[in-house]
Design a protein around this motif. Structure first.
Motif, mmCIF file in Angstrom:
data_model
loop_
_atom_site.group_PDB
_atom_site.id
_atom_site.type_symbol
_atom_site.label_atom_id
_atom_site.label_comp_id
_atom_site.label_asym_id
_atom_site.label_seq_id
_atom_site.Cartn_x
_atom_site.Cartn_y
_atom_site.Cartn_z
ATOM 1 N N PHE A 114 0.837 -1.201 0.000
ATOM 2 C CA PHE A 114 0.000 0.000 0.000
ATOM 3 C C PHE A 114 0.874 1.254 0.000
ATOM 4 C CE2 PHE A 114 -2.317 3.265 2.536
ATOM 5 C CZ PHE A 114 -3.300 3.542 1.593
ATOM 6 N N ALA A 115 0.473 2.231 -0.836
ATOM 7 C CA ALA A 115 1.190 3.504 -0.912
ATOM 8 C C ALA A 115 0.193 4.654 -0.822
ATOM 9 C CB ALA A 115 1.984 3.596 -2.211
ATOM 10 N N TYR A 116 0.585 5.696 -0.081
ATOM 11 C CA TYR A 116 -0.242 6.902 0.093
ATOM 12 C C TYR A 116 0.679 7.976 0.649
ATOM 13 C CZ TYR A 116 -3.423 10.023 2.683
ATOM 14 O OH TYR A 116 -4.069 11.121 3.206
ATOM 15 N N ASP A 117 0.567 9.219 0.112
ATOM 16 C CA ASP A 117 1.525 10.255 0.517
ATOM 17 C C ASP A 117 1.222 10.855 1.884
ATOM 18 O OD1 ASP A 117 -0.594 12.015 0.113
ATOM 19 O OD2 ASP A 117 0.200 12.831 -1.755
ATOM 20 N N GLY A 118 0.047 10.566 2.461
ATOM 21 C CA GLY A 118 -0.250 10.988 3.820
ATOM 22 C C GLY A 118 -0.643 12.433 3.983
ATOM 23 N N THR A 119 -0.888 13.160 2.892
ATOM 24 C CA THR A 119 -1.172 14.595 3.002
ATOM 25 C C THR A 119 -2.654 14.924 3.051
ATOM 26 O OG1 THR A 119 -1.053 14.839 0.593
ATOM 27 C CG2 THR A 119 0.993 15.173 1.852
ATOM 28 N N GLY A 120 -3.519 13.923 2.920
ATOM 29 C CA GLY A 120 -4.948 14.192 3.039
ATOM 30 C C GLY A 120 -5.299 14.585 4.466
ATOM 31 N N PRO A 121 -6.167 15.581 4.664
ATOM 32 C CA PRO A 121 -6.422 16.084 6.021
ATOM 33 C C PRO A 121 -7.291 15.174 6.875
ATOM 34 C CG PRO A 121 -7.811 17.234 4.449
ATOM 35 C CD PRO A 121 -6.889 16.367 3.640
ATOM 36 N N ASP A 122 -8.093 14.315 6.250
ATOM 37 C CA ASP A 122 -9.040 13.523 7.042
ATOM 38 C C ASP A 122 -9.330 12.206 6.317
ATOM 39 O OD1 ASP A 122 -10.686 13.143 9.275
ATOM 40 O OD2 ASP A 122 -12.462 13.860 8.211
ATOM 41 N N ALA A 123 -8.248 11.473 5.962
ATOM 42 C CA ALA A 123 -8.382 10.286 5.114
ATOM 43 C C ALA A 123 -8.435 9.014 5.959
ATOM 44 C CB ALA A 123 -7.232 10.208 4.125
ATOM 45 N N PHE A 124 -9.255 8.071 5.486
ATOM 46 C CA PHE A 124 -9.411 6.777 6.151
ATOM 47 C C PHE A 124 -9.620 5.701 5.086
ATOM 48 C CE2 PHE A 124 -11.116 10.026 8.966
ATOM 49 C CZ PHE A 124 -10.550 9.728 10.196
ATOM 50 N N PHE A 125 -9.412 4.439 5.493
ATOM 51 C CA PHE A 125 -9.956 3.339 4.705
ATOM 52 C C PHE A 125 -11.472 3.353 4.917
ATOM 53 C CE2 PHE A 125 -5.591 1.569 5.292
ATOM 54 C CZ PHE A 125 -5.269 1.459 3.945
ATOM 55 N N TRP A 126 -12.222 3.274 3.814
ATOM 56 C CA TRP A 126 -13.664 3.556 3.846
ATOM 57 C C TRP A 126 -14.373 2.505 2.997
ATOM 58 C CZ3 TRP A 126 -16.149 7.265 6.636
ATOM 59 C CH2 TRP A 126 -17.413 7.702 6.241
ATOM 60 N N VAL A 127 -15.421 1.900 3.507
ATOM 61 C CA VAL A 127 -16.153 0.877 2.760
ATOM 62 C C VAL A 127 -17.644 1.193 2.803
ATOM 63 C CG1 VAL A 127 -14.479 -0.978 3.116
ATOM 64 C CG2 VAL A 127 -16.291 -0.620 4.796
ATOM 65 N N GLY A 128 -18.379 0.632 1.837
ATOM 66 C CA GLY A 128 -19.820 0.822 1.804
ATOM 67 C C GLY A 128 -20.445 -0.067 0.753
ATOM 68 N N LYS A 129 -21.772 0.042 0.613
ATOM 69 C CA LYS A 129 -22.485 -0.807 -0.339
ATOM 70 C C LYS A 129 -23.267 -0.005 -1.371
ATOM 71 C CE LYS A 129 -26.269 -1.583 2.973
ATOM 72 N NZ LYS A 129 -27.059 -2.625 3.680
ATOM 73 N N THR A 130 -22.977 1.297 -1.480
ATOM 74 C CA THR A 130 -23.560 2.095 -2.555
ATOM 75 C C THR A 130 -22.865 1.741 -3.867
ATOM 76 O OG1 THR A 130 -22.007 3.872 -2.031
ATOM 77 C CG2 THR A 130 -24.184 3.977 -0.999
ATOM 78 N N PRO A 131 -23.449 2.133 -5.019
ATOM 79 C CA PRO A 131 -22.821 1.769 -6.301
ATOM 80 C C PRO A 131 -21.393 2.276 -6.438
ATOM 81 C CG PRO A 131 -25.084 2.445 -6.661
ATOM 82 C CD PRO A 131 -24.785 2.734 -5.223
ATOM 83 N N ARG A 132 -21.090 3.463 -5.891
ATOM 84 C CA ARG A 132 -19.734 4.005 -5.937
ATOM 85 C C ARG A 132 -19.396 4.569 -4.559
ATOM 86 N NH1 ARG A 132 -17.467 3.992 -10.666
ATOM 87 N NH2 ARG A 132 -15.745 5.229 -9.814
#
Length: 754
Positions: A114-132
């Protein structure tokens, strides 16, 4: 003339499926497919379709090539490393999101690299069941354990392997996507969609342990992942002297198995269990796809206490650390390498540490044998000063069993001072002070209190300061020690006693041959510590005996009485543990036998016989070995000279109410109160034996099918036993009493004896 063949088609086998179940199936069917391919080629020729010699050579070559390819496919194991069912890769929209996503089990996903630059202010792993991906979702906390009310914001990662567990009992089938999501600005940084009808690996439930010996039983066993077994409600009396969890291949458990550490990572013989729920993990690179059974096995006596088979259609989660005890790495197997035969052996610490070695080109191969516990190390190397034993400035190898990582270790140490390593000075691993570990572990084992670890090291390394060159043209002074490990699993600096390190100068020429002064194996050293043994019970003046099976009483019982190890059960005669029996020549004795009568259950089949062998086990012996002992009762011979047992009956056993408590109980009488006597249905067997007049003074009652279950029969002349003396005294007393009564009666009637 060869005529040209038409439509000769040699088909390649279909590619194997991507599931572990298909891999197992391919291994079994591969050879059959290859045979069928060649058979089709032969059949076409036999039907009159002629070909030229060159064409025939091509056909044969193709068939042989396909045979090799199929054989390779047949031996193909699951891809390593195996991460589970592939879901897809992250699609990056911002902040350099990358990673390969796998479904590990119903509620766990694995993100590889996994790679991510870490600069997002409020980022999480996020899941759901909507189409997108949308705000209508929820967080997968990472790290899973955190302090505070809210999960931590996702930090920067560069090719990090991450395990994600869905919260609140959610399952992968309940979601449609995984996203790296900025909650504050409702922005999707990267996403991957869950394929519909994804076939997710699942734990597999197996039957319980087969119940064969020592009260072994359990509830249904589960395979949690490719390396981890969950064994609920485990019961075992702990009386087996050398029993381990044991895995291997074949239709039945056998000696060609591998030890599996217990639930705390120990390779000590198994303790007793009273309905406990435990997890155990396969060692090394072994997975459930490599084995056919899991058993509880006595190594010393090669006996199966119970087992469960591993199905061939397994499709379980990979072992990535998602279960309770599975570590996030797989170490190299260290217990399956055959042990070499050494011509050199020195016992550096009497009855505690031996070293064996062999020069192999630029390497020196060494095997250390030490009577140490699992929280101790053994060390061996070059003395800090030639001509005397000096710890300071020495270059040694510290070897031990790491119960945390469940692996045998051998580590390069430099001892600058006799103190704890502070990262710069002291008894330090080379790697902690900026150098390199130049020692390579080859194998390890732990048995009967002895740890053995085999390793090799270059004679000359590139470490000028911390590694001393090993000379091969002369003798060199060596040192050895045993001691405790600290919390870092490092050699703990401590005050040595005279028995845990060598004080005198010991010199070895490592190029020597046949430098072998070890008088005996450390496995043969008796443990002087331990509980006080129970005294031997004796039976005299008795003509009828009842023989059944029971536990050996640990270190107080069978081994203490006989001086030889037991395999956990022994004969109980008239409710006594292996008593000495005294019999008289010419008299007849009756034995009621309750040691089992079903040969299909070897752990519960113990025919009784009388022999001149202190070991017994005539049914295991062949040829000259069988002829070395003579059977006096309980055995007949067929026309081919094969021994047939005749004294077998229903199985009755003294069983532990809980676990073996012999170590804490001072007397056998109190110990029996911790046992319960149980009999299976059926009739006992009977043995009537008239002691021959020429019988030797010493015989033994034994088990026909196993060694070392019985003990001594003392044979004496008629009337010489203590019981006979009592009988004669009683007879004299009766005769005297009768004569006295007769005399009194005669005197009372006025008659006088003339």
């Amino acid at each position: 003339m060869w005529r040209k063949a038409t439509n000769l088609v040699v088909e390649a086998p279909a590619a194997p499926s991507s599931t572990p179940a298909a891999w197992r199936k391919t291994r079994r069917q591969g050879q059959t497919g290859a045979t069928a391919t060649i058979s089709r080629a032969r059949m076409s020729t036999a039907q009159g379709l002629s070909i030229t010699w060159s064409q025939l050579e091509v056909v044969v070559a193709v068939a042989m090539l396909l045979n090799c390819l199929v054989c390779q496919a047949a031996r193909r194991a699951p891809p390593e490393p195996y991460y589970g069912r592939y879901i897809g890769d992250f699609t990056n929209f911002a902040h350099g999101i990358k990673g390969h996503i796998y479904a590990v089990d119903e509620s766990t996903m694995f993100v590889k690299s996994f790679a991510y630059d870490g600069t997002g202010p409020d980022a999480f792993f996020w899941v759901g069941k909507t189409p997108r991906p949308s705000p209508d979702g929820y967080i997968i906390p990472y790290p899973e354990e955190y302090t505070g009310v809210d999960p931590p914001i996702l930090q920067a990662h560069n090719k990090t392997d991450i395990i994600l567990r869905l919260p609140m009992g959610k399952r992968i089938k309940d979601i449609r996507w995984l996203s790296v999501w900025c909650r504050r600005f409702t922005v999707d940084f990267g996403e991957v969609f869950i394929p519909p009808n994804l076939d997710i690996p699942k734990p597999r439930v197996l039957p319980e342990f087969k119940r064969l010996a020592h009260g072994l039983r359990s509830s249904n066993i589960s395979v949690l992942d490719a390396k981890t077994f969950y064994i609920p409600n485990l019961h075992y009396d702990g009386a087996g002297p050398d029993a381990y969890f044991w895995v291997g291949n074949g239709s039945e458990p056998n000696i060609m198995g591998i030890k599996v550490p217990n639930e705390v990572g120990s390779l000590e013989p198994l303790r007793g269990y009273q309905g406990e729920d435990i997890e155990i993990q396969l060692p090394g690179s072994l997975t459930v796809y490599d084995i056919d059974w899991l058993a509880v096995w006595c190594v010393e006596y090669r006996h199966n206490f119970g087992h469960v088979y591993i199905p061939r259609d397994m499709d379980v989660p990979p072992a990535l650390g998602q279960t309770k005890i599975t570590p996030p790495w797989w170490y190299s197997p260290t217990t399956t390498t055959p042990r070499p035969v050494y011509s050199n052996c020195r016992e550096i610490l009497p009855n505690k540490l031996q070293v064996k070695w062999e020069l192999q080109g630029e390497y020196l191969q060494i095997e250390l044998f030490g009577r140490i516990t699992e929280d101790q190390y053994m060390a061996f190397g070059l003395s800090g000063a030639n001509g005397r034993a000096q710890m300071s400035q020495s270059d040694v190898v510290v070897a031990f069993y790491d119960t945390n990582a469940r692996v045998f270790r051998a580590e390069d140490y430099f001892i600058s001072d006799l103190s704890q390593c502070d990262g710069q000075r002291g008894a330090c691993p080379d790697e902690r002070i900026g150098a390199r570990n130049d020692v390579h572990v080859l194998s390890g084992d732990r048995k009967n209190g002895v740890t053995s670890i085999r390793y090799k090291r270059l004679l000359q390394t590139n470490e000028v300061i911390y590694d001393a060159a090993i000379p091969i043209d002369r003798e060199v002074s060596v040192i050895a020690a045993i001691g405790p490990l600290n919390a870092r699993k490092e050699a703990n600096a401590h005050s040595h006693t005279a028995s845990d390190h060598n004080q005198e100068d010991i010199r070895i020429n490592f190029s020597a041959r046949n430098d072998h002064s070890c008088k005996s194996s450390l496995y043969e050293v008796k443990d002087e510590s331990g509980p006080r043994p129970w005294p031997t019970r004796k039976i005299e003046g008795v003509r009828k005996f009842r023989a059944s099976i029971g536990p050996t009483g640990g270190k107080r019982g069978y081994t203490a009485i006989t001086g030889v190890p037991s395999w956990g059960i022994a004969w109980y005669v008239n409710d006594l543990l292996i008593p000495e029996i005294t019999v008289e020549r010419g008299l007849n004795y009756e034995f009621v036998i309750e040691g089992g009568s079903d040969p299909a259950q070897p752990a519960r089949y113990h025919p009784f016989y009388i022999t001149d062998s202190p070991e017994g086990g005539l049914g295991q012996k062949m040829g000259l070995e069988a002829r070395k002992q003579k059977a006096y009762a309980g055995v007949e011979y067929d026309e081919d000279g094969n021994a047939i047992p005749t004294a077998a009956g229903r199985y009755c056993e003294w069983e532990h109410l809980t676990v073996d408590r012999s170590a804490e109980i001072e007397s056998f009488e109190e110990y029996v109160k911790t046992l319960v006597f149980k009999c299976e249905d059926g009739e006992p067997g009977y043995l009537n034996w008239t002691v021959p007049m020429n019988a030797p003074d010493q015989l033994y009652y034994q088990c026909f099918t196993h060694n070392n279950l019985g003990w001594k029969i003392n044979v004496v002349d008629m009337g010489a036993s203590g019981g006979s003396v009592v009988s004669r005294g009683l007879l004299v007393y009766i005769i005297s009493t009768v004569l006295s009564l007769v005399a009194t009666r005669l005197l009372g009637t006025g008659h006088v004896l003339a």
